[in-house]
Design an enzyme around this catalytic site. Structure first.
Site, PDB file in Angstrom:
ATOM      1  N   SER A  40      -4.874  -0.019  14.366  1.00 34.38           N
ATOM      2  CA  SER A  40      -5.537   1.285  14.514  1.00 34.38           C
ATOM      3  C   SER A  40      -6.143   1.369  15.904  1.00 34.38           C
ATOM      4  O   SER A  40      -6.485   0.347  16.510  1.00 34.38           O
ATOM      5  CB  SER A  40      -6.653   1.388  13.474  1.00 34.38           C
ATOM      6  OG  SER A  40      -7.524   2.459  13.771  1.00 34.38           O
ATOM      7  N   ILE A  98       0.340   6.430   4.250  1.00 36.86           N
ATOM      8  CA  ILE A  98       1.341   6.067   5.249  1.00 36.86           C
ATOM      9  C   ILE A  98       2.397   5.136   4.639  1.00 36.86           C
ATOM     10  O   ILE A  98       3.592   5.255   4.927  1.00 36.86           O
ATOM     11  CB  ILE A  98       0.632   5.424   6.456  1.00 36.86           C
ATOM     12  CG1 ILE A  98      -0.154   6.508   7.208  1.00 36.86           C
ATOM     13  CG2 ILE A  98       1.630   4.734   7.385  1.00 36.86           C
ATOM     14  CD1 ILE A  98      -1.243   5.975   8.101  1.00 36.86           C
ATOM     15  N   GLY A  99       1.941   4.232   3.779  1.00 36.90           N
ATOM     16  CA  GLY A  99       2.870   3.296   3.145  1.00 36.90           C
ATOM     17  C   GLY A  99       3.898   4.015   2.281  1.00 36.90           C
ATOM     18  O   GLY A  99       5.072   3.615   2.224  1.00 36.90           O
ATOM     19  N   TYR A 139     -14.678  -2.833  10.365  1.00 35.54           N
ATOM     20  CA  TYR A 139     -13.331  -2.229  10.290  1.00 35.54           C
ATOM     21  C   TYR A 139     -12.609  -2.424  11.620  1.00 35.54           C
ATOM     22  O   TYR A 139     -11.447  -2.832  11.660  1.00 35.54           O
ATOM     23  CB  TYR A 139     -13.419  -0.736   9.940  1.00 35.54           C
ATOM     24  CG  TYR A 139     -12.042  -0.074   9.904  1.00 35.54           C
ATOM     25  CD1 TYR A 139     -11.097  -0.426   8.937  1.00 35.54           C
ATOM     26  CD2 TYR A 139     -11.666   0.894  10.858  1.00 35.54           C
ATOM     27  CE1 TYR A 139      -9.829   0.151   8.920  1.00 35.54           C
ATOM     28  CE2 TYR A 139     -10.411   1.480  10.841  1.00 35.54           C
ATOM     29  CZ  TYR A 139      -9.499   1.107   9.868  1.00 35.54           C
ATOM     30  OH  TYR A 139      -8.237   1.683   9.843  1.00 35.54           O
ATOM     31  N   GLY A 144       0.807   9.845  -0.887  1.00 36.80           N
ATOM     32  CA  GLY A 144      -0.147  10.508   0.012  1.00 36.80           C
ATOM     33  C   GLY A 144      -0.517   9.660   1.206  1.00 36.80           C
ATOM     34  O   GLY A 144      -1.116  10.153   2.158  1.00 36.80           O
ATOM     35  N   GLY A 165       0.801  -1.225   0.000  1.00 33.22           N
ATOM     36  CA  GLY A 165       0.000   0.000   0.000  1.00 33.22           C
ATOM     37  C   GLY A 165       0.831   1.271   0.000  1.00 33.22           C
ATOM     38  O   GLY A 165       0.644   2.137   0.866  1.00 33.22           O
TER      39      GLY A 165
HETATM   40  N1  LIG Z   1      -4.841   7.337   8.164  1.00 31.97           N
HETATM   41  C1  LIG Z   1      -5.162   7.078   9.424  1.00 31.97           C
HETATM   42  O1  LIG Z   1      -5.500   7.973  10.209  1.00 31.97           O
HETATM   43  C2  LIG Z   1      -5.110   5.672   9.921  1.00 31.97           C
HETATM   44  C3  LIG Z   1      -5.504   5.441  11.241  1.00 31.97           C
HETATM   45  C4  LIG Z   1      -5.408   4.166  11.749  1.00 31.97           C
HETATM   46  C5  LIG Z   1      -4.925   3.139  10.974  1.00 31.97           C
HETATM   47  N2  LIG Z   1      -4.552   3.374   9.682  1.00 31.97           N
HETATM   48  C6  LIG Z   1      -4.047   2.231   8.897  1.00 31.97           C
HETATM   49  O2  LIG Z   1      -2.931   2.639   8.144  1.00 31.97           O
HETATM   50  C7  LIG Z   1      -2.818   1.832   6.964  1.00 31.97           C
HETATM   51  C8  LIG Z   1      -2.550   2.717   5.757  1.00 31.97           C
HETATM   52  O3  LIG Z   1      -3.666   3.537   5.518  1.00 31.97           O
HETATM   53  P1  LIG Z   1      -3.599   5.016   4.925  1.00 31.97           P
HETATM   54  O4  LIG Z   1      -4.197   5.897   5.937  1.00 31.97           O
HETATM   55  O5  LIG Z   1      -2.267   5.328   4.378  1.00 31.97           O
HETATM   56  O6  LIG Z   1      -4.674   4.880   3.737  1.00 31.97           O
HETATM   57  P2  LIG Z   1      -4.613   5.161   2.172  1.00 31.97           P
HETATM   58  O7  LIG Z   1      -4.005   6.481   1.888  1.00 31.97           O
HETATM   59  O8  LIG Z   1      -6.016   4.906   1.690  1.00 31.97           O
HETATM   60  O9  LIG Z   1      -3.633   4.013   1.660  1.00 31.97           O
HETATM   61  C9  LIG Z   1      -4.053   2.673   1.678  1.00 31.97           C
HETATM   62  C10 LIG Z   1      -3.160   1.861   0.782  1.00 31.97           C
HETATM   63  O10 LIG Z   1      -3.656   0.507   0.782  1.00 31.97           O
HETATM   64  C11 LIG Z   1      -3.783   0.097  -0.570  1.00 31.97           C
HETATM   65  N3  LIG Z   1      -4.804  -0.929  -0.757  1.00 31.97           N
HETATM   66  C12 LIG Z   1      -6.120  -0.850  -0.497  1.00 31.97           C
HETATM   67  N4  LIG Z   1      -6.727  -1.981  -0.860  1.00 31.97           N
HETATM   68  C13 LIG Z   1      -5.772  -2.802  -1.355  1.00 31.97           C
HETATM   69  C14 LIG Z   1      -5.788  -4.104  -1.918  1.00 31.97           C
HETATM   70  N5  LIG Z   1      -6.911  -4.808  -2.062  1.00 31.97           N
HETATM   71  N6  LIG Z   1      -4.625  -4.637  -2.342  1.00 31.97           N
HETATM   72  C15 LIG Z   1      -3.463  -3.945  -2.217  1.00 31.97           C
HETATM   73  N7  LIG Z   1      -3.395  -2.691  -1.718  1.00 31.97           N
HETATM   74  C16 LIG Z   1      -4.544  -2.137  -1.296  1.00 31.97           C
HETATM   75  C17 LIG Z   1      -4.136   1.356  -1.330  1.00 31.97           C
HETATM   76  O11 LIG Z   1      -3.916   1.173  -2.721  1.00 31.97           O
HETATM   77  P3  LIG Z   1      -4.752   2.028  -3.828  1.00 31.97           P
HETATM   78  O12 LIG Z   1      -4.243   3.417  -3.727  1.00 31.97           O
HETATM   79  O13 LIG Z   1      -4.388   1.328  -5.094  1.00 31.97           O
HETATM   80  O14 LIG Z   1      -6.190   1.910  -3.436  1.00 31.97           O
HETATM   81  C18 LIG Z   1      -3.172   2.333  -0.672  1.00 31.97           C
HETATM   82  O15 LIG Z   1      -1.886   2.185  -1.221  1.00 31.97           O
HETATM   83  C19 LIG Z   1      -4.119   1.025   6.895  1.00 31.97           C
HETATM   84  O16 LIG Z   1      -3.871  -0.289   7.337  1.00 31.97           O
HETATM   85  C20 LIG Z   1      -5.045   1.725   7.880  1.00 31.97           C
HETATM   86  O17 LIG Z   1      -6.001   0.850   8.466  1.00 31.97           O
HETATM   87  C21 LIG Z   1      -4.641   4.614   9.147  1.00 31.97           C
END
Ligand SMILES: NC(=O)c1ccc[n+]([C@@H]2O[C@H](COP(=O)([O-])OP(=O)(O)OC[C@H]3O[C@@H](n4cnc5c(N)ncnc54)[C@H](OP(=O)(O)O)[C@@H]3O)[C@@H](O)[C@H]2O)c1
Length: 306
Positions: free
Chosen positions: A149, A26-27, A175, A24, A20
């Protein structure tokens, strides 16, 4: 100890897989910092054009970055198997960051008949980790970091029933259960690795509240359009940056910590701030639930491991 990215140290000679890594999110910032410190990083995601964009954006900041690309749709078990096979070419792995995830999406069943949040956030990463384990062992000092989370606290129970059964769907409850599953998995994996005497650690992290595309992807199905721009801007206004959101995972990935450690932001409510070791809800420490989720997961993905 106040951790910062200056503490990451020299990662030359190490190989990491980060799921991921879309710009933009976290990854992306996780991969960027690992590459900046010299690690070879495999960017693992479902959208090839987004992997290219992430590689380009990392290279713009880190011209010496050694990047690879791995196409994987974590919601599709056959895609995970194909990606793991392709990952064999990477050789020994020092780090797997299970970062990819979706949040509170409308109900959807995957090609494997699973609910999509559980498939993407837990079963896909469970299978990927299992299939990459030999390579993590081969490095002699492997580490698995799984992103959970604060929402794991929303779960009233662990997701231990038949994952293909039909039941009433609440997108936020599920979730929360997927993020509880991330912790149950982390702790059970750590125990099994130690029992088997394998040189791999399993840790977890949570980013607090970070301004990424998670909310807009979950609520609107993508990042395009005016409504998405407004929701994205609202998230950025109340949250810490995506770069800061990557710190807990980076600390879990690189600091001298034992397996089973959980890292999150140290600020009020663990919403933001410098990372530190944090606690979990009691449900995440239920060893019976950890073991039963593991067994259900093995049966669901068709892989018994370690
Ligand atoms: N942001 C927060 O405040 C927050 C809080 C708590 C936990 N988290 C955790 O942090 C992690 C990263 O989230 P983020 O906030 O950076 O969200 P994000 O910006 O939406 O990034 C999510 C990433 O996961 C990828 N992804 C989604 N579905 C997928 C699939 N089926 N196969 C492969 N890749 C997939 C997305 O790819 P595409 O771009 O191609 O869709 C994107 O690269 C998640 O596990 C989330 O639960 C985030």
């Amino acid at each position: 100890m106040t951790w910062s990215t200056d503490d990451i140290g020299d990662l030359r000679g190490r190989t990491a897989v980060v799921t991921g890594p879309t710009v933009g999110g976290i990854g992306f910032h996780t991969a960027l910092e690992l590459a900046r410190h010299g690690a070879r990083v495999a960017l693992a995601g479902r959208t090839p054009a987004k992997l290219d964009a992430a590689a380009e954006a990392i290279t713009a900041q880190v011209p010496y970055a050694a990047l690879e690309s791995l196409v994987v749709d974590l919601s599709d078990l056959s895609s995970v198997r194909a990606a793991a096979e392709a990952a064999g070419a990477l050789g020994p792995l020092h780090l797997l960051v299970n970062n990819a995830g979706i949040m509170a999406t409308p109900f959807r069943r995957t090609v494997d008949g699973l609910e999509s949040q559980m498939a993407t956030n837990h079963f896909g990463p469970f299978l990927l980790t299992g299939l990459l384990l030999d390579q993590l062992v081969a490095s002699g000092a492997g580490r698995v970091v799984t992103l959970s989370s604060q929402a794991h606290r929303l779960a009233r129970s662990a997701p231990l029933g038949d994952p293909r059964a039909r039941r009433r769907y609440s997108r936020w409850r599920v979730y929360g259960q997927t993020k509880l599953a991330n912790l149950l998995f982390t702790f059970e994996l750590d125990r099994r690795l130690r029992r088997a005497g394998l040189p791999v650690l399993s840790l977890a992290a949570h980013p607090g509240l970070a301004g990424t595309h998670l909310a807009v992807n979950g609520q609107l199905g993508g990042t395009e359009g005016r409504r998405a721009a407004i929701l994205d801007a609202a998230m950025k206004a109340i949250a810490q940056s995506a770069a800061a959101g990557a710190w807990p995972g980076l600390m879990a990935a690189t600091a001298d910590l034992p397996g089973g450690t959980y890292v999150g932001p140290g600020g009020p409510g663990q919403a933001s701030g410098r990372p530190r070791v944090v606690g979990t809800a009691p449900l995440a420490r239920d060893e019976m639930a950890q073991r039963r989720l593991w067994e259900t997961s093995e049966a669901t993905v068709g892989l018994s491991w370690p």
